[in-house]
Motif scaffolding. Sequence first.
Motif, short mmCIF file in Angstrom:
data_model
loop_
_atom_site.label_atom_id
_atom_site.label_comp_id
_atom_site.label_asym_id
_atom_site.label_seq_id
_atom_site.Cartn_x
_atom_site.Cartn_y
_atom_site.Cartn_z
N ALA A 138 0.83 -1.21 0.00
CA ALA A 138 0.00 0.00 0.00
C ALA A 138 0.86 1.26 0.00
CB ALA A 138 -0.94 -0.01 1.21
N SER A 139 1.96 1.23 0.76
CA SER A 139 2.83 2.41 0.81
C SER A 139 3.57 2.63 -0.51
CB SER A 139 3.83 2.28 1.97
OG SER A 139 4.70 1.17 1.77
N GLN A 140 3.91 1.55 -1.19
CA GLN A 140 4.57 1.69 -2.48
C GLN A 140 3.61 2.24 -3.53
OE1 GLN A 140 5.98 -2.39 -2.66
NE2 GLN A 140 8.10 -1.75 -2.34
N ILE A 141 2.37 1.77 -3.53
CA ILE A 141 1.37 2.32 -4.43
C ILE A 141 1.17 3.80 -4.13
CG2 ILE A 141 -1.08 2.32 -5.02
CD1 ILE A 141 0.47 0.14 -6.43
N GLN A 142 1.20 4.16 -2.84
CA GLN A 142 1.04 5.56 -2.47
C GLN A 142 2.17 6.41 -3.02
OE1 GLN A 142 -1.76 6.59 -0.97
NE2 GLN A 142 -1.05 8.68 -1.33
N PHE A 143 3.39 5.86 -3.04
CA PHE A 143 4.53 6.58 -3.64
C PHE A 143 4.27 6.82 -5.13
CE2 PHE A 143 8.61 6.83 -5.77
CZ PHE A 143 9.31 7.73 -4.98
N PHE A 144 3.77 5.81 -5.81
CA PHE A 144 3.46 5.96 -7.23
C PHE A 144 2.34 6.98 -7.45
CE2 PHE A 144 4.98 1.35 -7.95
CZ PHE A 144 6.28 1.79 -8.14
N GLN A 145 1.39 7.04 -6.52
CA GLN A 145 0.33 8.04 -6.65
C GLN A 145 0.91 9.45 -6.54
OE1 GLN A 145 -2.03 6.69 -7.84
NE2 GLN A 145 -3.12 5.15 -6.62
N GLY A 146 1.93 9.60 -5.73
CA GLY A 146 2.60 10.89 -5.65
C GLY A 146 3.29 11.26 -6.96
N PHE A 147 3.88 10.26 -7.61
CA PHE A 147 4.51 10.48 -8.91
C PHE A 147 3.46 10.91 -9.93
CE2 PHE A 147 5.83 8.71 -13.06
CZ PHE A 147 7.03 9.38 -13.24
N ARG A 148 2.33 10.22 -9.94
CA ARG A 148 1.23 10.59 -10.84
C ARG A 148 0.79 12.03 -10.58
NH1 ARG A 148 -4.27 10.76 -9.85
NH2 ARG A 148 -5.61 10.66 -11.74
N ASN A 149 0.67 12.41 -9.32
CA ASN A 149 0.25 13.77 -8.99
C ASN A 149 1.24 14.81 -9.52
OD1 ASN A 149 -2.07 12.88 -7.71
ND2 ASN A 149 -1.13 12.87 -5.68
N GLN A 150 2.54 14.48 -9.43
CA GLN A 150 3.55 15.39 -9.98
C GLN A 150 3.37 15.56 -11.49
OE1 GLN A 150 7.76 14.89 -8.59
NE2 GLN A 150 6.88 13.24 -7.36
N MET A 151 3.08 14.45 -12.17
CA MET A 151 2.87 14.51 -13.62
C MET A 151 1.67 15.39 -13.95
SD MET A 151 2.37 11.40 -16.36
CE MET A 151 4.00 10.74 -16.04
N LEU A 152 0.57 15.20 -13.23
CA LEU A 152 -0.63 15.98 -13.51
C LEU A 152 -0.40 17.46 -13.21
CD1 LEU A 152 -3.49 13.64 -12.22
CD2 LEU A 152 -2.42 13.77 -14.48
N ASN A 153 0.33 17.75 -12.16
CA ASN A 153 0.66 19.15 -11.86
C ASN A 153 1.52 19.77 -12.95
OD1 ASN A 153 -0.77 19.25 -9.43
ND2 ASN A 153 0.99 18.56 -8.21
N ALA A 154 2.44 18.96 -13.50
CA ALA A 154 3.37 19.46 -14.51
C ALA A 154 2.69 19.77 -15.83
CB ALA A 154 4.50 18.46 -14.73
N VAL A 155 1.55 19.12 -16.11
CA VAL A 155 0.87 19.35 -17.39
C VAL A 155 -0.37 20.24 -17.25
CG1 VAL A 155 1.67 17.14 -18.30
CG2 VAL A 155 -0.59 17.27 -17.24
N ARG A 156 -0.60 20.77 -16.06
CA ARG A 156 -1.83 21.54 -15.84
C ARG A 156 -1.89 22.76 -16.75
NH1 ARG A 156 -1.99 21.44 -10.67
NH2 ARG A 156 -3.60 19.83 -10.56
N GLY A 157 -0.84 23.55 -16.78
CA GLY A 157 -0.82 24.74 -17.64
C GLY A 157 -0.87 24.37 -19.11
N PHE A 158 -0.12 23.34 -19.48
CA PHE A 158 -0.09 22.86 -20.86
C PHE A 158 -1.49 22.47 -21.33
CE2 PHE A 158 -0.14 19.01 -23.47
CZ PHE A 158 0.62 19.38 -24.58
N SER A 159 -2.23 21.76 -20.50
CA SER A 159 -3.54 21.24 -20.91
C SER A 159 -4.59 22.33 -21.01
CB SER A 159 -4.00 20.15 -19.94
OG SER A 159 -4.23 20.68 -18.65
N SER A 160 -4.32 23.51 -20.46
CA SER A 160 -5.31 24.59 -20.54
C SER A 160 -5.38 25.22 -21.92
CB SER A 160 -4.99 25.68 -19.49
OG SER A 160 -3.76 26.33 -19.80
N SER A 161 -4.37 24.95 -22.76
CA SER A 161 -4.37 25.48 -24.12
C SER A 161 -5.28 24.64 -25.00
CB SER A 161 -2.96 25.48 -24.70
OG SER A 161 -2.97 25.80 -26.07
N ARG A 162 -6.15 25.29 -25.76
CA ARG A 162 -7.11 24.56 -26.60
C ARG A 162 -6.41 23.74 -27.68
NH1 ARG A 162 -11.69 28.35 -28.91
NH2 ARG A 162 -12.33 26.29 -29.71
#
Length: 412
Positions: free
Chosen positions: A321-345
């Motif tokens: 469970a803790s390892q999956i949680q670490f991967f969820q943190g990685f996913r969150n970093q990815m989503l944060n990194a593309v937030r501005g990018f994805s706002s462009s039509r």
Amino acid sequence: MEKLLWVWVFLGLVFGRWVDGFDYANVTEDSYLNSYGLSEFDAAQPLMVGLTLIHGAASKGAVCLDGTLPGYHWHRGFGSGTHSWVIQLEGGGWCNDRRSCVYRKKTRHGSSNYMEKEIPFTGILSNKPEENPDFFNWNRVKVRYCDSASFVGEGQDEASLLYFRGQRIWSAAMEELMANGMRSASQALLSGCSAGGLASILHCDEFRDLFPRSTKVKCLSDAGFFLDAMDVSGGRCLRRFFEGVVSLQGVAKNLPRLCTNHLDPTSCFFPQNIIANVKTPLFLLNAAYDSWQVQASLAPPSVDPHNVWHDCKMNHARCSASQIQFFQGFRNQMLNAVRGFSSSRQNGLFINSCFAHCQSERQDTWFADDSPVLGNKPVAIAVGDWYFDRSGVKLVDCAYPCDNSCHNLVFQ
């Protein structure tokens, strides 16, 4: 039920170069998938396309690591696709020091002497409408990767007889393809997988500038969104590795100036720091738990000396469970990194919550009866809808384990 792809990752790599505890130079996307996107699930005989060497490249200094000619595979477009082109930049890792680069001189990722004379065209390169509905009859080109710095290196190491000429290879390949008819393209798509996916981001605007404004030009990066993320030990082993690539291969001079004007060159080799400045429409196709990054960036052996992460990174079903949680943190970093990018039509996004890597080259993940889907769209349809402006595509999966359409990679 998930399809488990049992793949022998380390076969054939016993002579590889281990850097920072992980064989970055040799564990590449095709190590996961067999060669060039074929898997045990491909039933139909794929189209085989021959290798063409760029004979005018040597006079421009556009050569592979060992000084041999670079090359590409081209299947001509037909029918309505005669004047449309999709260019796929091959991936295959990087080398960050003389020793690993010298090793690659004796492989197809450093010398055309070792490249296959024919390769199968599958996925986005397939010539069958039932496998590749939007691009099957386009001119489809695979540019081979033999410079080891995502087609942006510039320099050489005379003592080791190494040539770092990625930028020149890119230019020579584009010049030859333009002369072969791409100059008159009405539509063009630059794509790439893994290290080639990073290259498609780095060269996206250069590709756009090859054509008149009347040409519809867009770019696709598949599994090329490498994150400057913290590994399981709290360090940043991929950043250390990229520092070596950038320094050794003279990459800095070919990185986007809008980035290097305020960040160090290594930071500007990470897509998260350059996508905001790409002017050309760009589509990011990535697994939220990218298998290559899990193994090479987050938990390589050098940062996991007691093999606490070994079973988990080989098979996500064995994670705690803790390892999956670490991967969820990685996913969150990815989503944060593309937030501005994805706002462009103009931009597109397909981030599925899979343990996968390179989904556009493989038939089973690009377009098949049981392909991964988001919003009821397989990857091929999502990319096509975005390219042809049939609809906006900003598809982000819910967190693992909600997606049962994934073709998760499992390793022995």
